[in-house]
Design an enzyme around this catalytic site. Structure first.
Site, PDB file in Angstrom:
ATOM      1  N   GLN A  77     -48.986 -50.205 -25.974  1.00 45.88           N
ATOM      2  CA  GLN A  77     -48.589 -50.349 -27.515  1.00 45.88           C
ATOM      3  C   GLN A  77     -49.383 -49.826 -28.642  1.00 45.88           C
ATOM      4  OE1 GLN A  77     -45.418 -51.845 -28.196  1.00 45.88           O
ATOM      5  NE2 GLN A  77     -45.813 -51.527 -30.168  1.00 45.88           N
ATOM      6  N   ASP A 132     -42.580 -44.475 -22.182  1.00 48.04           N
ATOM      7  CA  ASP A 132     -42.450 -43.897 -23.551  1.00 48.04           C
ATOM      8  C   ASP A 132     -41.832 -42.487 -23.689  1.00 48.04           C
ATOM      9  OD1 ASP A 132     -42.919 -46.000 -25.376  1.00 48.04           O
ATOM     10  OD2 ASP A 132     -45.100 -45.788 -25.317  1.00 48.04           O
ATOM     11  N   LYS A 165     -39.561 -56.570 -25.803  1.00 48.57           N
ATOM     12  CA  LYS A 165     -39.542 -55.588 -24.642  1.00 48.57           C
ATOM     13  C   LYS A 165     -39.715 -56.548 -23.527  1.00 48.57           C
ATOM     14  CE  LYS A 165     -41.413 -51.574 -27.521  1.00 48.57           C
ATOM     15  NZ  LYS A 165     -42.604 -50.989 -27.920  1.00 48.57           N
TER      16      LYS A 165
END
Ligand code: NAD
Length: 290
Positions: A96, A119, A52
């Site tokens: 995460q 997210d 990412k």
């Protein structure tokens, strides 16, 4: 031979758009910034985070990884997350997953404020995905919106189509079903207690599989008269330790009209959506003068 719905061309064209947005933001003195909170050293999480970061930096954004100790207490963790997201220079932020056991009680979906929640898990963002309203105004969950982007890119109009989603999780199954509904599909959500899964999938125009079982969906689930489109969300290791999806690829080649591969399908689309959310958040926060 069926068509393979690769993510590559979609990611390439999206990257061009995002690089232009980065230039436009930079001309206003803004560099999009993503902050990632990683706790401990789970090897898969470390790989995801690295990928990412690489993608964000390739688009001209800043990506800071906050690597926290595996043993961190809930209080210290919350204080750290809150100080990161309070920083006006941070436009997007995510934790995460998975988190270590001692942080189990934390409701990760409400941890990051909605306007920086790249997210798309915050209830305000989830509500938009579920109602189908103001989708452009909110940060929509990455895997579901990546699947819709994939279907759009390959010109599948969902209006009136029968979509069967397998899996009912809050991060994939349910929101992707609602996004398909917002595109006027007739949607059936199947799960581990569905009585006759084959009966459902054989009637589908589009099947979206988010189960998490290697090679689960084989030709016995398909109807080769229907030119079905099959989207594979699963990330699994097979008995040889090879990365595979939920679909049995060789059966798809013979029986499906089109299918998304693993690797190279929904996975990169998910990261692409994360980047789109980061740039959307940076633009919105900048408009508001935050
Ligand atoms: P989950 O475990 O929360 O949900 C799995 C779903 O599958 C459940 O709703 C369950 O009812 C259903 N299921 C299990 N066995 C079944 C069966 N025999 N028949 C019908 N339904 C069955 O998982 P999740 O978080 O939704 O993720 C699903 C898969 O997608 C996993 O492999 C995960 O790693 C992967 N995933 C991939 C991405 C990506 O970017 N490609 C993103 C998120 C999740």
């Amino acid at each position: 031979m069926s068509k393979i719905l690769k993510a590559n061309p979609i990611v390439e064209s999206s990257s061009e758009e995002l690089k232009k947005k980065a230039e436009s933001l930079l001309s206003r003195g803004v560099t999009p910034r993503l902050d990632v909170i990683l706790v401990g050293s789970n090897p898969a999480s470390m790989t995801y985070v690295r990928n990412k970061k690489k993608r964000a930096e390739g688009l001209g954004a800043i990506c800071n990884i906050h690597h926290l100790d595996e043993q961190i207490s809930t209080e210290e963790f919350l204080a750290k997350v809150n100080s990161i997201q309070a920083d006006p220079a941070v436009h997007g932020c995510f934790v995460q997953l998975p988190l270590p056991k001692q942080l189990d009680q934390i409701n990760t979906h409400q941890l990051i404020r909605a306007d920086k929640d790249v997210d798309g898990f915050h209830p305000l963002n989830a509500c938009s995905a579920f109602s189908g309203e103001e989708l452009n105004q909110h940060l929509i969950a990455c895997t579901p919106s990546g699947i819709i982007d994939m279907l759009d890119f390959y010109d599948y109009d969902l209006t009136g189509k029968k979509v069967v989603v397998i899996g009912r999780s809050m991060i994939v199954g349910r929101p992707v079903a609602m996004l398909c509904l917002a595109r006027n599909a007739t949607v059936t959500i199947c799960h581990s207690r569905t009585k006759d899964l084959r009966e459902e999938t054989k009637q589908a125009d589009i099947i979206i599989s988010a189960i998490g079982k290697a090679n689960f969906l084989d030709k016995s689930f398909l109807n080769n008269q229907k030119n079905q489109v099959v989207i594979d969300v699963g990330i699994n290791l097979d008995e040889n330790g090879k990365l595979v999806g939920d679909l049995k690829a060789e059966d798809m080649q013979e029986y499906a009209g089109a299918y998304s591969p693993v690797p190279g399908g929904v996975g990169p689309m998910t990261i692409n959506s994360l980047m789109k959310n980061l740039f959307k958040a940076a633009e919105k926060l900048n408009e508001l003068g935050n």
